[in-house]
Design an enzyme around this catalytic site. Sequence first.
Site, PDB file in Angstrom:
ATOM      1  N   HIS A 353       0.859  -1.196   0.000  1.00  0.00           N
ATOM      2  CA  HIS A 353       0.000   0.000   0.000  1.00  0.00           C
ATOM      3  C   HIS A 353       0.893   1.243   0.000  1.00  0.00           C
ATOM      4  O   HIS A 353       1.736   1.413   0.876  1.00  0.00           O
ATOM      5  CB  HIS A 353      -0.930  -0.008   1.208  1.00  0.00           C
ATOM      6  CG  HIS A 353      -1.957   1.066   1.123  1.00  0.00           C
ATOM      7  ND1 HIS A 353      -3.173   0.874   0.525  1.00  0.00           N
ATOM      8  CD2 HIS A 353      -1.921   2.359   1.505  1.00  0.00           C
ATOM      9  CE1 HIS A 353      -3.850   2.009   0.547  1.00  0.00           C
ATOM     10  NE2 HIS A 353      -3.114   2.929   1.138  1.00  0.00           N
ATOM     11  N   HIS A 383       0.670  11.918  -5.952  1.00  0.00           N
ATOM     12  CA  HIS A 383      -0.009  12.038  -4.654  1.00  0.00           C
ATOM     13  C   HIS A 383       0.992  11.877  -3.508  1.00  0.00           C
ATOM     14  O   HIS A 383       1.053  12.700  -2.596  1.00  0.00           O
ATOM     15  CB  HIS A 383      -1.123  10.981  -4.550  1.00  0.00           C
ATOM     16  CG  HIS A 383      -1.768  10.931  -3.210  1.00  0.00           C
ATOM     17  ND1 HIS A 383      -2.880  11.675  -2.889  1.00  0.00           N
ATOM     18  CD2 HIS A 383      -1.437  10.259  -2.086  1.00  0.00           C
ATOM     19  CE1 HIS A 383      -3.210  11.456  -1.629  1.00  0.00           C
ATOM     20  NE2 HIS A 383      -2.353  10.593  -1.116  1.00  0.00           N
ATOM     21  N   GLU A 384       1.784  10.817  -3.565  1.00  0.00           N
ATOM     22  CA  GLU A 384       2.727  10.546  -2.460  1.00  0.00           C
ATOM     23  C   GLU A 384       3.801  11.633  -2.386  1.00  0.00           C
ATOM     24  O   GLU A 384       4.184  12.060  -1.302  1.00  0.00           O
ATOM     25  CB  GLU A 384       3.372   9.162  -2.631  1.00  0.00           C
ATOM     26  CG  GLU A 384       2.383   7.983  -2.615  1.00  0.00           C
ATOM     27  CD  GLU A 384       1.503   7.928  -1.388  1.00  0.00           C
ATOM     28  OE1 GLU A 384       1.884   8.490  -0.332  1.00  0.00           O
ATOM     29  OE2 GLU A 384       0.404   7.346  -1.473  1.00  0.00           O
ATOM     30  N   ARG A 487     -22.504   0.825   2.453  1.00  0.00           N
ATOM     31  CA  ARG A 487     -22.067   0.740   1.054  1.00  0.00           C
ATOM     32  C   ARG A 487     -23.279   0.811   0.122  1.00  0.00           C
ATOM     33  O   ARG A 487     -23.221   1.425  -0.937  1.00  0.00           O
ATOM     34  CB  ARG A 487     -21.264  -0.539   0.830  1.00  0.00           C
ATOM     35  CG  ARG A 487     -19.965  -0.493   1.632  1.00  0.00           C
ATOM     36  CD  ARG A 487     -18.915  -1.383   1.072  1.00  0.00           C
ATOM     37  NE  ARG A 487     -18.506  -0.941  -0.253  1.00  0.00           N
ATOM     38  CZ  ARG A 487     -17.665  -1.616  -1.027  1.00  0.00           C
ATOM     39  NH1 ARG A 487     -17.143  -2.750  -0.591  1.00  0.00           N
ATOM     40  NH2 ARG A 487     -17.332  -1.164  -2.207  1.00  0.00           N
TER      41      ARG A 487
HETATM   42 ZN   LIG Z   1      -1.994  10.106   0.911  1.00  0.00          ZN
END
Ligand SMILES: [Zn+2]
Length: 565
Positions: A353, A383-384, A487
């Site tokens: 992840h 994003h990271e 959900r």
């Molecule tokens: Zn993040």
Amino acid sequence: MKTRFPFALLACLVCAPAAALHAQQPGPTAAQAQVFMEQAEKQLSELGVKANQAGWVAANFITEDTEALSAEAQKNFSVAVQQLAMDAKRFDRVQLPAELRRKFSLLKLSLSAPPPGNPAEATELSRLAAGMEAAYGRGKYCKPPRTGAGDQRPGETCLDIGGLSRIMATSRKPEELLDAWQGWHRVGAPMRTDYARFVELSNKGARELGFRDAGAMWRSGYDMQPDEFAQEVERLWQQVRPLYLALHTYVRTRLGEHYGTQLVPQNGMIPAHLLGNMWAQEWGNVYPLVAPKGAQGSGFDLTELIRAKKLDAKEMTRYGERFFTSLGFDSLPATFWSRSLFTKPADRDVVCHASAWNIDNVNDVRIKMCIEPTADDFITIHHELGHNFYQRAYNKQPTLFQSGANDGFHEAIGDAIALSITPEYLKQIGLLDRVPGPAADTALLLRQAMDKVAFLPFGLLIDQWRWKVFSGEVKPADYNKAWWELRNRYQGVSAPLARSEADFDPGAKYHVPGNTPYTRYFLARVLQFQFYQGLCREAGYTGPLHRCSFAGSKAAGQKLNAMLE
Ligand SMILES: [Zn+2]
């Protein structure tokens, strides 16, 4: 044991003068609060680095030993926070400068799972947390060897979440999708008892700090009351919900045409295994099934462009770095390149992840990802890196201020950058030859909505579930039932096969065993468009917003940096 000493020392430093002064001046003073906070930040910074180091190794080399070492370091950090937060209560009624008062508030909020004061329970909590994260990281779906004649295999075939996600993204065979979905969701069931206990202990720690429960504590990090925050989230959801309903209806129609209305009942819910993603959280992977008929396509496929150029994981990451340097940010340090994990190792289990780290809280920034040559991972890299550049921008702040304005900000930065990955930008960086004209806009926008709009209810519901779990409104006996009710209600997706309380489907989503609050991602989906629009304006862009890239704009970069610092 080593960590006990600094506490004793700290207590002495702060308490002794208070006791000595007691005769003339009852109660602690603002000056004492200042000294207390300086010591506290020093201690948290040191223990935080140790927890980062142990956490990094545990996520990169999953073994019983690294799990135990990480649990121990995390526990030391958590216990220190807890003790400091308890000690800090004596300054509750002292008049403090606003900045210092804010540090006291942040101190109480710096853990997502606050340990109880009882040492045995604190140890138990951190073991449960480390154990669930490792169980998720090790998760695999192993198919038994096939026994049909002529089809014999020597052993099982095992797939981890990476392999199973590839099937979810690319397969168009309902049985195969169902098999992958079911196979992965088995990873949750063994965590159920641990999770229930984890909730009890987190709540106990949160209550000792003065919160109603751990969920209320999570909702306290937004400069408003927890109940106000819940209302604010609901207000935002009501604003964006019509977009989601329109997308859901359209996608359901098109999937019905593809798979038949037996499988995708019209006027009903979409089965969760048909949306191109294990959690049906982003739908971009099934875009080809729903692309507008007769309209021009988007003119390119980023995954294909990456493959055509044969970009490897580091080269993909370099593109992300260059976006930031084009705005005027410094390059990433050499250690980023030598210490990050870019690809899945062949010989050991890692937590794939994606995550971003700053190990020493100064300049030792890293990402940990199992990068594949896909558009999704290209976006995720941005994003990271958004986290890394944020971490580095605020590294001169005092320890407790080394964070985003709130956690939604932290998640939105890299995404705002990634929104700038337009066809125009891809041409500029040499990945795309020809920019498609305005006729491609419908396709481009729909493709974007399949990820960005589709995610909104999912971003919301994870914590709608956890807030109820922490508050006790949802009991362990109803964990899975409540999960699917949410959900159904928010996402309008249905379980593809019967579920029961023998399952624990929340456990099959990283952020539940990983105990990462999730409303931040919902907030980020809203904030990132606001940041993007603001940065485009700074860059002097005047065309249609979805074609704006602020890459190369020093003016936008300066504004961004000012916000991050
Ligand atoms: Zn993040």
